[in-house]
Write an enzyme that holds these catalytic residues in place. Structure first.
Site, PDB file in Angstrom:
ATOM      1  N   ASP A 474       4.527  -8.559   0.751  1.00 11.86           N
ATOM      2  CA  ASP A 474       3.014  -8.785   1.557  1.00 11.86           C
ATOM      3  C   ASP A 474       3.145  -9.915   2.261  1.00 11.86           C
ATOM      4  OD1 ASP A 474       0.239  -8.327   1.738  1.00 11.86           O
ATOM      5  OD2 ASP A 474      -0.164  -8.325  -0.506  1.00 11.86           O
ATOM      6  N   ASP A 544      -5.819  -2.146   3.339  1.00 12.21           N
ATOM      7  CA  ASP A 544      -6.486  -2.670   1.947  1.00 12.21           C
ATOM      8  C   ASP A 544      -7.768  -1.582   1.716  1.00 12.21           C
ATOM      9  OD1 ASP A 544      -4.736  -4.223   1.079  1.00 12.21           O
ATOM     10  OD2 ASP A 544      -5.721  -5.976   1.824  1.00 12.21           O
TER      11      ASP A 544
HETATM   12  C1  DGJ Z   1      -3.085  -7.588  -0.121  1.00 14.56           C
HETATM   13  C2  DGJ Z   1      -2.409  -6.244  -0.231  1.00 14.56           C
HETATM   14  O1  DGJ Z   1      -2.880  -5.240   0.739  1.00 14.56           O
HETATM   15  C3  DGJ Z   1      -2.763  -5.704  -1.608  1.00 14.56           C
HETATM   16  O2  DGJ Z   1      -2.779  -4.252  -1.841  1.00 14.56           O
HETATM   17  C4  DGJ Z   1      -2.620  -6.443  -2.832  1.00 14.56           C
HETATM   18  O3  DGJ Z   1      -1.124  -6.338  -3.014  1.00 14.56           O
HETATM   19  C5  DGJ Z   1      -3.121  -7.718  -2.702  1.00 14.56           C
HETATM   20  N1  DGJ Z   1      -2.528  -8.255  -1.186  1.00 14.56           N
HETATM   21  C6  DGJ Z   1      -2.596  -8.763  -3.605  1.00 14.56           C
HETATM   22  O4  DGJ Z   1      -2.691 -10.187  -3.379  1.00 14.56           O
END
Ligand code: DGJ
Length: 730
Positions: A474, A544
């Site tokens: 991420d 997200d």
């Molecule tokens: C952003 C990601 O897109 C989410 O799916 C998740 O992993 C969060 N970060 C965790 O902090």
């Protein structure tokens, strides 16, 4: 030998010769190179002034004589000669006013470059041409590669300083794509924002320049380095001439789409010129990212299918031996930061019952990570949450028949972390200036060799000590204050390139040391999706925003550039994000149009939901080869009406899957008939329904019926949905 036999042999011989034509050909007499894919060709040549010119890009021409020859044009005071020809790699110099590919400042103050052809080499499906400045030992090595089956060609440049003095690059582009001169072209591109990525935008190309770019250090949610241009703005999903392209770069990038006053339409792409300054000492060089381009006269649908095929066959890590993506579970939306061994065991137990194959624990497992204010940088297991480390949980997950995956965010650091306390200077910053935080975090300077080695070491250890088969990598903020105080001011802006190269290097080294590791690229959703990262990761986190109706549009735009196989889609709980509630079936079918993940809190799912989920996962496993490896036909777009329909056709044509969704409908208008594509008109297909929504019940139908009479469904209102599976009867 009778005359007829002789002719036949001759005809066969000609056919064989034609089929065996090399993908790259040089015609010494005309000084023209022809690069051919199955259906397209790209030609370039050297003119009488030794300048390299682009000559043609489009549908394959029948004979070598059909290609034009390079000739310089006669210009006059206000119509510069250079602007009248299409230079394959224009340096900034002379009377050139369009976007250059190269802009340089030499140590003696000279700021123009005049590039001439020096030599070339044809190597298999590749062509390399060397250019040199007329005075200085400044070389540009251009490299093209032909991907015949996907009708894609790539280009990139390496700029070499062979002079005895340092110089500074101010623009280093991968190349420029020219369309046939003309007007009335239309540009398609992908724009968006966090939780609303990859929205398709279409607009006419007018005189002037349109810039698509990222200045954020990563690919960005806002714009994606992909474009498509259609002639006369008249192409549809299955017809019309479309030129398309994409950059393979996950840092600051730029696409300049330009129409000059001579109706020259050109797309220049490469490193973003914003805040770009790349010094090259004598002997040093800079290689640009690859810039891929393709053409089809079969519309946007075929353009996407070609790109998907290209990604699967030439880009993705499993390109040599494609593997199907597993069904995964991810803990984020269920637990957020509140992970612990017991909670994860429970979720894993529920996930296994559904047929999940990969269990991924998301954020919250390390350091003092109880919220987003602490812990990033401290990649050791939190002893309160996992008193015996990760091993017991991993063993439990494995005993349930699933692989284990873990979330990491290696490029980031919280102020409240041991790593920051030990190395405050490892953060990207300008000395003595404010440091902006985003989600309470700062960006580690991955351009630094010590930071790179530290991060590699930490991840390597984590993977060596635990049976982790998958990481979700991420990156939850963009760059700000992009300083690198440890190096001289003149070197600091190298950070834009060096950072990305080092992230790539870490991933490449991890993959080499842990060959069974698979990776998902995530950047707060779809902030890092491009053909550069896709060479290193199996899949990307699309957004997200997991709300299924919003997802229809996000996924639709995504599919223009990227293969369904890499598009990770979760089924999550409702109401979600925007407050909308959709049925579980709708959510499942929406997710099944890409690679499926489940992201809801399974502990709260009632039995009926668990039962439905189990059936849907089983169905997905039956059709996923078709969805992930097949051809996508976008039949009805969520941008255009109240019905979305997508069809997937397996590589061998034996299975087709149709998904249909009703949404945002008004006036109780019946949904339109859906016409399938790509089937064999004369063959029969067995129809398998998952419900009773087909208006006219049939067990079989011919390809002609399915494509020309079409199918109608009784979809009962917003967020009703259905799917059918067709098996060809041979
Ligand atoms: C952003 C990601 O897109 C989410 O799916 C998740 O992993 C969060 N970060 C965790 O902090």
């Amino acid at each position: 030998m009778p005359m007829r036999t002789c002719c036949l042999i001759l005809a066969c011989a000609i056919a064989v010769t034609a089929a065996a034509q090399p993908a790259v050909r040089y015609q010494p007499k005309t000084k023209v190179w022809v690069l051919e894919t199955e259906h397209t060709s790209y030609a370039l040549g050297v003119n009488e002034r030794n300048e390299l010119q682009h000559l043609y890009w489009g549908k394959k021409l029948a004979r070598d004589e059909d290609y034009p020859q390079a000739r310089s044009a006669a210009g006059f005071a206000f119509e510069a000669r250079e602007g009248l020809t299409s230079e394959e790699y224009p340096g900034w110099g002379g009377m050139r006013y369009a976007e250059p590919c190269l802009k340089v400042t030499l140590e003696d103050g000279v700021r123009d470059v005049v590039l001439k052809y020096v030599s070339h080499q044809v190597r298999g499906d590749g062509l390399e041409i060397r250019l040199k400045d007329v005075n200085y030992d400044l070389f540009v090595e251009l490299a093209w590669r032909v991907y015949p089956r996907s009708d894609v060609i790539s280009k990139r440049a390496t700029i070499r300083n062979q002079t005895k003095s340092p110089l500074a690059l101010e623009s280093a582009q991968s190349g420029v794509w020219y369309l046939p001169a003309g007007e009335g072209y239309r540009l398609s591109y992908l724009s968006g924002r966090w939780a609303g990525e990859t929205q398709l935008v279409r607009e006419p190309i007018h005189p002037g320049i349109k810039v698509l770019e990222s200045r954020r250090g990563n690919t960005s949610h806002q714009l994606n380095p992909w474009f498509a241009i259609d002639a006369e703005g008249s192409a549809g999903e299955e017809h019309g001439r479309v030129w398309f392209g994409a950059l393979g770069w996950s840092g600051n990038w730029r696409l300049s789409i330009e129409q000059t006053s001579h109706q020259q339409v050109r797309v220049t792409g490469g490193f973003n010129t914003f805040d770009f300054a790349y010094p090259l000492k004598p002997g040093e060089s800079l290689e640009t990212p690859p810039f891929y381009g393709g053409f089809t006269d079969l519309g946007f649908g075929e353009a996407s299918r070609l790109l998907h095929r290209f990604e699967r066959a030439e880009i993705l890590p499993d390109r040599a031996a494609p593997r199907l993506r597993p069904v995964l579970y991810n803990s984020w939306e269920a637990t957020e930061f509140h992970v612990n061994e017991e909670g994860q065991r429970q979720l894993a137990g529920r996930a296994a019952k559904l047929g999940v194959e990969l269990f991924v624990m998301d954020d919250g497992w390390f350091g003092q990570r109880n919220d987003d204010k602490a812990g990033l940088g401290d990649w050791f297991v939190n002893p309160q949450k996992f008193p015996s480390g990760l091993k017991p949980l991993i063993a439990h997950v494995n005993s349930l028949g699933m692989k284990f995956g873990l979330w990491v965010e290696p490029e980031m650091i919280n102020r409240n972390s041991d790593l920051f306390r030990a190395h405050p200077d490892w953060v990207i910053h300008f000395s003595g200036r404010p440091q902006t935080e985003g989600r309470n975090q700062m960006v580690l300077n991955m351009a630094r060799a010590d930071v790179k080695e530290h991060i590699f070491g930490v991840l390597d250890r984590l993977l060596a000590e635990n049976d982790i088969k998958f990481i979700k990598w991420d990156m939850n903020r963009y760059f700000s204050e992009p300083g690198w105080p440890a190096v001289p001011a003149a070197e600091q802006r190298k950070i834009w390139v060096a950072y990305v190269r080092n992230v790539y290097e870490i991933i490449d080294r991890l993959r080499a040391r842990h060959p069974s590791l698979e990776i998902e690229s995530c950047s707060g959703g779809g902030g890092r999706v491009d053909l550069g990262i896709l060479q290193r990761v199996e899949q990307v986190w699309t957004s997200d925003n997991t709300e299924a109706f919003d997802r229809m549009r996000i996924q639709d735009g995504f599919s223009f550039a990227y293969a369904p196989k890499v598009m990770m889609d979760w089924i999550t709980d409702v109401p979600n994000m925007n407050g909308r509630t959709t049925p579980l079936k709708f959510r499942f079918l929406a997710a099944m149009m890409g690679s499926v993940g489940i992201g809801g809190n399974l502990n709260k799912w009632p039995d009926a939901d668990m039962d439905l989920a189990k059936k849907m996962v089983a169905l997905y496993k039956e059709i996923r080869a078709t969805v992930q490896q097949g051809s996508l036909y976008r039949l009805c777009s969520p941008r255009e009406g109240s019905l979305t329909a997508n069809q997937y056709l397996s590589e061998d044509g034996k299975q087709a899957v149709l998904f249909a969704f009703l949404h945002s409908q008004q006036f109780r208008r019946p949904p339109p008939a859906i016409y399938l594509r790509g089937l064999d008109e004369r063959k029969l297909y067995r129809i398998r329904t998952i419900d009773d929504k087909m208006t006219e019940k049939r067990e079989t139908a011919s390809g002609a019926f399915l494509m020309h009479r079409g199918l109608s469904f009784r979809l009962g209102g917003d967020f009703d949905s259905t799917a059918i599976v067709l098996e060809r009867l041979d």
